[in-house]
Every structure is written in structure tokens, then in C-alpha cells.
Scaffold this motif. Structure first.
Motif, PDB file in Angstrom:
ATOM      1  N   LEU A  32      39.591  32.886  47.879  1.00  0.00           N
ATOM      2  CA  LEU A  32      40.303  33.441  46.681  1.00  0.00           C
ATOM      3  C   LEU A  32      41.469  32.682  46.819  1.00  0.00           C
ATOM      4  O   LEU A  32      42.208  32.742  45.773  1.00  0.00           O
ATOM      5  CB  LEU A  32      40.530  34.785  46.968  1.00  0.00           C
ATOM      6  CG  LEU A  32      39.485  35.660  46.460  1.00  0.00           C
ATOM      7  CD1 LEU A  32      39.709  37.144  46.481  1.00  0.00           C
ATOM      8  CD2 LEU A  32      39.149  35.538  44.901  1.00  0.00           C
ATOM      9  N   TYR A  33      41.820  32.342  48.000  1.00  0.00           N
ATOM     10  CA  TYR A  33      43.580  31.750  48.291  1.00  0.00           C
ATOM     11  C   TYR A  33      43.660  30.378  48.316  1.00  0.00           C
ATOM     12  O   TYR A  33      42.808  29.556  48.945  1.00  0.00           O
ATOM     13  CB  TYR A  33      43.752  32.570  49.807  1.00  0.00           C
ATOM     14  CG  TYR A  33      43.705  34.000  49.591  1.00  0.00           C
ATOM     15  CD1 TYR A  33      44.637  34.696  48.673  1.00  0.00           C
ATOM     16  CD2 TYR A  33      42.658  34.629  50.094  1.00  0.00           C
ATOM     17  CE1 TYR A  33      44.609  36.295  48.867  1.00  0.00           C
ATOM     18  CE2 TYR A  33      42.705  36.125  50.223  1.00  0.00           C
ATOM     19  CZ  TYR A  33      43.516  36.799  49.374  1.00  0.00           C
ATOM     20  OH  TYR A  33      43.591  38.211  49.435  1.00  0.00           O
ATOM     21  N   GLY A  34      44.734  30.031  47.915  1.00  0.00           N
ATOM     22  CA  GLY A  34      45.341  28.606  47.866  1.00  0.00           C
ATOM     23  C   GLY A  34      45.745  28.509  49.379  1.00  0.00           C
ATOM     24  O   GLY A  34      45.681  29.665  50.270  1.00  0.00           O
ATOM     25  N   LEU A  35      46.694  27.596  49.691  1.00  0.00           N
ATOM     26  CA  LEU A  35      47.374  27.445  50.866  1.00  0.00           C
ATOM     27  C   LEU A  35      48.004  28.612  51.370  1.00  0.00           C
ATOM     28  O   LEU A  35      48.016  28.993  52.637  1.00  0.00           O
ATOM     29  CB  LEU A  35      48.012  25.986  51.092  1.00  0.00           C
ATOM     30  CG  LEU A  35      48.548  25.760  52.437  1.00  0.00           C
ATOM     31  CD1 LEU A  35      47.574  25.719  53.434  1.00  0.00           C
ATOM     32  CD2 LEU A  35      49.584  24.385  52.047  1.00  0.00           C
ATOM     33  N   LYS A  36      49.030  28.964  50.478  1.00  0.00           N
ATOM     34  CA  LYS A  36      50.038  30.003  50.766  1.00  0.00           C
ATOM     35  C   LYS A  36      49.235  31.261  51.137  1.00  0.00           C
ATOM     36  O   LYS A  36      49.497  31.812  52.284  1.00  0.00           O
ATOM     37  CB  LYS A  36      50.802  30.482  49.667  1.00  0.00           C
ATOM     38  CG  LYS A  36      52.032  31.485  49.744  1.00  0.00           C
ATOM     39  CD  LYS A  36      52.894  31.465  48.606  1.00  0.00           C
ATOM     40  CE  LYS A  36      53.776  32.501  48.963  1.00  0.00           C
ATOM     41  NZ  LYS A  36      54.244  33.095  47.420  1.00  0.00           N
ATOM     42  N   ASN A  41      48.319  36.728  53.703  1.00  0.00           N
ATOM     43  CA  ASN A  41      48.104  37.165  52.134  1.00  0.00           C
ATOM     44  C   ASN A  41      48.450  38.783  52.707  1.00  0.00           C
ATOM     45  O   ASN A  41      48.310  39.091  53.920  1.00  0.00           O
ATOM     46  CB  ASN A  41      46.926  37.103  51.568  1.00  0.00           C
ATOM     47  CG  ASN A  41      45.627  37.607  52.372  1.00  0.00           C
ATOM     48  OD1 ASN A  41      45.352  38.860  52.491  1.00  0.00           O
ATOM     49  ND2 ASN A  41      45.022  36.401  52.992  1.00  0.00           N
ATOM     50  N   CYS A  42      48.480  39.652  51.737  1.00  0.00           N
ATOM     51  CA  CYS A  42      48.801  41.052  52.013  1.00  0.00           C
ATOM     52  C   CYS A  42      47.401  41.908  52.273  1.00  0.00           C
ATOM     53  O   CYS A  42      47.737  43.131  52.427  1.00  0.00           O
ATOM     54  CB  CYS A  42      49.755  41.528  50.761  1.00  0.00           C
ATOM     55  SG  CYS A  42      48.692  41.669  49.161  1.00  0.00           S
ATOM     56  N   CYS A  48      51.636  40.057  48.170  1.00  0.00           N
ATOM     57  CA  CYS A  48      51.866  38.644  48.144  1.00  0.00           C
ATOM     58  C   CYS A  48      51.553  37.725  46.927  1.00  0.00           C
ATOM     59  O   CYS A  48      52.003  36.517  46.799  1.00  0.00           O
ATOM     60  CB  CYS A  48      50.874  38.235  49.193  1.00  0.00           C
ATOM     61  SG  CYS A  48      49.081  38.048  48.802  1.00  0.00           S
ATOM     62  N   ILE A  49      50.901  38.217  46.005  1.00  0.00           N
ATOM     63  CA  ILE A  49      50.757  37.577  44.733  1.00  0.00           C
ATOM     64  C   ILE A  49      50.152  36.071  45.000  1.00  0.00           C
ATOM     65  O   ILE A  49      50.594  34.967  44.231  1.00  0.00           O
ATOM     66  CB  ILE A  49      52.000  37.327  43.751  1.00  0.00           C
ATOM     67  CG1 ILE A  49      52.921  38.589  43.865  1.00  0.00           C
ATOM     68  CG2 ILE A  49      52.176  37.083  42.304  1.00  0.00           C
ATOM     69  CD1 ILE A  49      52.255  39.757  43.572  1.00  0.00           C
ATOM     70  N   THR A  50      49.087  36.132  45.601  1.00  0.00           N
ATOM     71  CA  THR A  50      48.241  34.944  45.739  1.00  0.00           C
ATOM     72  C   THR A  50      46.720  35.022  45.665  1.00  0.00           C
ATOM     73  O   THR A  50      46.209  33.976  45.673  1.00  0.00           O
ATOM     74  CB  THR A  50      48.354  34.411  47.304  1.00  0.00           C
ATOM     75  OG1 THR A  50      47.942  35.767  48.183  1.00  0.00           O
ATOM     76  CG2 THR A  50      49.947  34.349  47.643  1.00  0.00           C
ATOM     77  N   CYS A  51      46.211  36.109  45.004  1.00  0.00           N
ATOM     78  CA  CYS A  51      44.974  36.234  44.746  1.00  0.00           C
ATOM     79  C   CYS A  51      44.433  35.950  43.418  1.00  0.00           C
ATOM     80  O   CYS A  51      43.566  36.873  42.884  1.00  0.00           O
ATOM     81  CB  CYS A  51      44.342  37.649  45.435  1.00  0.00           C
ATOM     82  SG  CYS A  51      44.989  39.150  44.542  1.00  0.00           S
ATOM     83  N   PHE A  52      45.149  35.141  42.857  1.00  0.00           N
ATOM     84  CA  PHE A  52      45.032  34.860  41.283  1.00  0.00           C
ATOM     85  C   PHE A  52      43.362  34.724  40.971  1.00  0.00           C
ATOM     86  O   PHE A  52      42.714  33.728  41.797  1.00  0.00           O
ATOM     87  CB  PHE A  52      45.646  33.564  40.819  1.00  0.00           C
ATOM     88  CG  PHE A  52      47.133  33.561  40.811  1.00  0.00           C
ATOM     89  CD1 PHE A  52      47.748  34.666  40.358  1.00  0.00           C
ATOM     90  CD2 PHE A  52      47.685  32.934  41.829  1.00  0.00           C
ATOM     91  CE1 PHE A  52      49.431  34.727  40.504  1.00  0.00           C
ATOM     92  CE2 PHE A  52      49.121  32.951  42.045  1.00  0.00           C
ATOM     93  CZ  PHE A  52      49.847  34.051  41.294  1.00  0.00           C
ATOM     94  N   VAL A  53      43.073  35.198  39.774  1.00  0.00           N
ATOM     95  CA  VAL A  53      41.725  34.559  39.195  1.00  0.00           C
ATOM     96  C   VAL A  53      41.968  34.282  37.712  1.00  0.00           C
ATOM     97  O   VAL A  53      42.737  35.320  37.238  1.00  0.00           O
ATOM     98  CB  VAL A  53      40.561  35.725  39.272  1.00  0.00           C
ATOM     99  CG1 VAL A  53      40.056  35.502  40.830  1.00  0.00           C
ATOM    100  CG2 VAL A  53      40.887  36.933  38.820  1.00  0.00           C
ATOM    101  N   THR A  98      38.104  31.254  40.324  1.00  0.00           N
ATOM    102  CA  THR A  98      39.188  31.637  41.391  1.00  0.00           C
ATOM    103  C   THR A  98      40.073  30.626  41.829  1.00  0.00           C
ATOM    104  O   THR A  98      39.807  29.455  41.232  1.00  0.00           O
ATOM    105  CB  THR A  98      38.410  31.736  42.824  1.00  0.00           C
ATOM    106  OG1 THR A  98      37.492  30.475  42.884  1.00  0.00           O
ATOM    107  CG2 THR A  98      37.260  33.039  42.864  1.00  0.00           C
ATOM    108  N   ARG A  99      41.304  30.773  42.331  1.00  0.00           N
ATOM    109  CA  ARG A  99      42.390  29.851  42.427  1.00  0.00           C
ATOM    110  C   ARG A  99      42.644  29.161  41.231  1.00  0.00           C
ATOM    111  O   ARG A  99      42.450  27.865  41.406  1.00  0.00           O
ATOM    112  CB  ARG A  99      42.113  29.076  43.744  1.00  0.00           C
ATOM    113  CG  ARG A  99      41.859  29.720  45.128  1.00  0.00           C
ATOM    114  CD  ARG A  99      41.314  28.857  46.144  1.00  0.00           C
ATOM    115  NE  ARG A  99      39.801  28.637  45.926  1.00  0.00           N
ATOM    116  CZ  ARG A  99      39.283  27.469  46.322  1.00  0.00           C
ATOM    117  NH1 ARG A  99      40.092  26.462  46.705  1.00  0.00           N
ATOM    118  NH2 ARG A  99      37.990  27.503  45.991  1.00  0.00           N
ATOM    119  N   PRO A 100      42.807  29.693  39.996  1.00  0.00           N
ATOM    120  CA  PRO A 100      43.224  28.917  38.837  1.00  0.00           C
ATOM    121  C   PRO A 100      44.486  28.014  38.940  1.00  0.00           C
ATOM    122  O   PRO A 100      44.386  27.019  38.174  1.00  0.00           O
ATOM    123  CB  PRO A 100      43.233  29.805  37.958  1.00  0.00           C
ATOM    124  CG  PRO A 100      43.745  30.909  38.673  1.00  0.00           C
ATOM    125  CD  PRO A 100      43.031  31.090  39.745  1.00  0.00           C
TER     126      PRO A 100
END
Ligand code: FES
Length: 121
Positions: A32-36, A41-42, A48-53, A98-100
């Protein structure tokens, strides 16, 4: 049972109604996650605002729970069809990327094909 169609991974996953999208993805070994987010992640707390879809399609007008307050605050500058997977509950079948924020080759073609293929209810 709803189906989550993960376009990038080419995978359909069944889940229970009300399942958390992040939990389902992680249980299936979907990244689900990019590098950051990979570095830290939280854990699904909406911090953390990193789990974008991105939500690309559905059979239903409202396949997911509504935006949470966290999403309203944190996704203001993101595309309208993006969600935070940890804040999102699945109500009916849905097509997601995932990871758009990370492009992949021929993404438009794969998204179109995923939307054209029959999506189980
Ligand atoms: S996992 Fe941190 S905001 Fe979703």
C-alpha cells in the motif's frame, strides 16, 4: 461478499461487508505504501497520510464508507477519487489502484480493462 479489485496487482480479493480496506490489502500481501509510508507509517491511525488508494469504479453508487474527518482535512489537495485506505470500509465491490501517487506502465489501459471486466456483486 464484496470484491476488491486491485488493478495494479491484477488481483480480486473477497472481503466481508464493513472490512477495512487497508487491513484487507495487508492481509493479502498487497503493498500500500510508497517510500515514505514504507519507511514509517502510522499503522492505520489516519495520521501519516501515506496509505492512498484511488477509487476507479464500482457497481454501486456508494461502495465505501463516507469520508472521515481525517480524510476531509488531509485529502483537500488530492484528487476527489482518492481515499486513505485505513479510513475506508468496504460496503460493496470496488475497483482500486494502490499507491496512485506512483505511476505504473500502461495504467490507463489496465484501469480501463479492470472496469470493463465483470465485477462480482
Ligand atoms: S496508515 Fe497512516 S494514514 Fe493510513
Amino acid at each position: 461478499m464484496p470484491t476488491i479489485r486491485f488493478v495494479r496487482e491484477g488481483k480480486d480479493v473477497k472481503c466481508s461487508i464493513g472490512a477495512n480496506l487497508r487491513d484487507v490489502a495487508l492481509q493479502e500481501g498487497i503493498e500500500l505504501y510508497g517510500l515514505k509510508g514504507t519507511l514509517g507509517n502510522c499503522g492505520g491511525c489516519g495520521q501519516c497520510i501515506t496509505c492512498f488508494v484511488s477509487i476507479e469504479g464500482s457497481n454501486s453508487p456508494e461502495p465505501l464508507s463516507g469520508l472521515t474527518e481525517v480524510e476531509r482535512a488531509k485529502l483537500r489537495r488530492r484528487p476527489k477519487h482518492w481515499r486513505l485506505s485505513c479510513q475506508t470500509l468496504v460496503k460493496s465491490s470496488v475497483i482500486v489502484v494502490t499507491r496512485p501517487q506512483v505511476s505504473f506502465q500502461n495504467s490507463r489501459k489496465f484501469i480501463a480493462a479492470a472496469c470493463e471486466a465483470e465485477l462480482p456483486e
